[in-house]
Design a protein around this motif. Structure first.
Motif, PDB file in Angstrom:
ATOM      1  N   ALA A 142      -6.159 -17.233   5.450  1.00  0.00           N
ATOM      2  CA  ALA A 142      -4.774 -16.780   5.294  1.00  0.00           C
ATOM      3  C   ALA A 142      -4.886 -15.264   4.370  1.00  0.00           C
ATOM      4  O   ALA A 142      -5.708 -14.625   3.672  1.00  0.00           O
ATOM      5  CB  ALA A 142      -3.918 -17.550   4.253  1.00  0.00           C
ATOM      6  N   VAL A 143      -4.115 -14.410   5.829  1.00  0.00           N
ATOM      7  CA  VAL A 143      -5.012 -12.705   4.633  1.00  0.00           C
ATOM      8  C   VAL A 143      -2.575 -12.669   5.265  1.00  0.00           C
ATOM      9  O   VAL A 143      -2.415 -12.667   5.742  1.00  0.00           O
ATOM     10  CB  VAL A 143      -5.437 -12.225   6.581  1.00  0.00           C
ATOM     11  N   GLY A 144      -3.148 -11.489   3.970  1.00  0.00           N
ATOM     12  CA  GLY A 144      -1.527 -11.089   3.294  1.00  0.00           C
ATOM     13  C   GLY A 144      -1.473  -9.948   4.338  1.00  0.00           C
ATOM     14  O   GLY A 144      -2.297  -8.934   4.265  1.00  0.00           O
ATOM     15  N   ALA A 145      -0.362  -9.328   4.548  1.00  0.00           N
ATOM     16  CA  ALA A 145      -0.466  -8.349   5.465  1.00  0.00           C
ATOM     17  C   ALA A 145      -0.286  -6.913   3.901  1.00  0.00           C
ATOM     18  O   ALA A 145      -1.049  -5.547   4.360  1.00  0.00           O
ATOM     19  CB  ALA A 145       1.267  -7.718   5.297  1.00  0.00           C
ATOM     20  N   ASP A 146      -0.873  -6.913   2.937  1.00  0.00           N
ATOM     21  CA  ASP A 146      -1.482  -6.347   1.753  1.00  0.00           C
ATOM     22  C   ASP A 146      -2.668  -6.508   2.177  1.00  0.00           C
ATOM     23  O   ASP A 146      -3.883  -5.190   0.763  1.00  0.00           O
ATOM     24  CB  ASP A 146      -1.016  -6.507   0.809  1.00  0.00           C
ATOM     25  N   GLY A 147      -3.775  -7.468   2.631  1.00  0.00           N
ATOM     26  CA  GLY A 147      -5.141  -7.197   2.843  1.00  0.00           C
ATOM     27  C   GLY A 147      -5.299  -8.389   1.931  1.00  0.00           C
ATOM     28  O   GLY A 147      -6.660  -8.866   2.276  1.00  0.00           O
TER      29      GLY A 147
END
Length: 404
Positions: free
Chosen positions: A316-321
């Motif tokens: 799972a990857v967030g918009a902040d990396g």
């Protein structure tokens, strides 16, 4: 930081030296043995834990006897300084012992160990306790609050007692060490309550198991440097098979998974966490893309969406990396009209994604902006990830490979 102590007391004799060498080479945090001379041969980078025979010195039978309690505390101090219940023998400090591991089964024995630690000049004492009922569970909670290390052996396979100890010891300065009988249990113990036990005590059967444990301890997910991708074309490509990935986790609003037609570039596909008309939210789901697509998982490995299924592990990857591991509960393959989205990175690299042609399929833009794929226009910006590795069966490899 989670850590492991290697218990040499049950290692087969013919495997002992190999396990010791592996523990040092793999930089295990500590080694537990009943042989002080063996521990003394280990480098100071390893916490050398002596576990002599016998229980911690018992406090008097009359809890109200202050003099008796003082005698018990003195016994504990003597034991911490000598490594023997009676106070005789060589000093562990003189032979390179860092911690004494003493068994306790009553509050008086625990108090005696704690009192010995408060005395100065001795070797710190850790406690080990068997949890088999409510009394010993409460005793382990008390130990976690009073001792620098509390080693707990849970008699039952349920992890509820461990959860209780972790909650009770949330504010404790000491470390909690859980006895495990295998690498699979170690992985579970480290995940309990999302915090996990500080450490584990494990008796490996071979050097190979030590190195496998080292890999488990190092299993972290990376911070990714995401790139801005600019949409250059969107086109309807007709009917095809797409995959919905249903995970066992709740996605955050700015999270998704990385998906792309080429192994060199991925688009951050949004989860169904955000409301839309006609459909309830599915905060565990990503409508990911056509079945040929790559998705990025842990350890810099890719899988085709066609290979993803129950038990698979993805990032799972967030918009902040930021990243984290998520387990797939199931994958759904269904025929739907498809839409091809072609983008380019700042270096001109082509990044392509084929997804279901529908309004409720979404990708993420800079800042976590949610974008419906059917409303994308040329010049819109998306978030993606550019990989430098070519791939063979999902593994990075340094060979020539051109994808079109």
């Amino acid at each position: 930081m989670r850590f492991a102590w290697i218990d040499l007391r049950e290692v087969p004799g013919r495997q002992l030296q190999g396990v010791v060498d592996a523990a040092v080479h793999a930089r295990m945090a500590g080694v537990v043995a009943a042989d002080a001379e063996l521990l003394a041969t280990l480098p100071p980078t390893v916490t050398r834990v002596l576990a002599p025979e016998g229980r911690a010195p018992a406090a008097p039978k009359k809890p109200g006897d202050k003099e008796g309690k003082g005698a018990a505390a003195k016994q504990a101090k003597d034991a911490a300084e000598t490594g023997s219940p009676s106070g005789s023998g060589n000093s562990p400090a003189a032979t390179g012992i860092d911690v004494l591991l003493r068994r306790f089964g009553t509050e008086d024995e625990l108090d005696a160990l704690a009192a010995g630690n408060r005395a100065t000049g001795g070797t710190p004492a850790a406690g080990i306790v068997d949890v088999r009922d409510d009394r010993t569970l409460q005793l382990s909670c008390a130990g976690a609050m009073k001792l620098p290390y509390t080693v707990i052996h849970f008699a039952d396979p349920t992890k509820i007692p461990l959860e209780i100890v972790l909650a009770a010891a949330e504010s404790a300065d000491g470390k909690l060490v859980t006895v495990v009988d295998g690498l699979e249990e170690a992985a579970i113990v480290f995940d309990v309550l999302e915090r996990g036990s500080d450490g584990i005590l494990y008796a490996p059967r071979s050097a190979d198991e030590v190195f496998a444990l080292a890999r488990l301890l190092q299993a972290t997910t990376p911070q990714l440097e995401l790139s801005t991708l600019t949409v250059e074309s969107i086109r309807h490509v007709g009917l095809g098979d797409r995959v919905c990935v249903d995970t066992c986790s709740h996605f955050e609003e700015d999270e998704g998974i990385l998906v792309g037609s080429y192994s060199s570039g991925f688009v951050l596909c949004c989860s169904e966490t955000h409301p839309l008309p006609y459909m309830p939210t599915r905060p565990f789901r990503v409508n990911a893309g056509a079945l040929h697509s790559y998705t990025l998982g842990p350890d810099n490995r890719t899988n085709y969406l066609s290979e993803v299924g129950s038990g698979s592990v993805l990032l799972a990857v967030g918009a902040d990396g930021r990243t984290r591991r998520v387990v797939v509960g199931r994958a759904k393959l269904e025929s739907r009209p498809l839409l091809e989205i072609r983008t380019h990175a700042e270096d001109g690299r082509l990044v392509s994604l084929t997804v279901q042609d529908d309004w409720h399929v979404r990708v993420l833009g800079p800042g976590g902006k949610v974008l419906n794929v059917t409303e994308l226009r040329t010049g819109d910006e998306l978030l993606g990830y550019l990989a430098t590795d070519k791939r063979h069966v999902g593994l990075p490899i340094g060979e020539f490979c051109k994808e079109v």
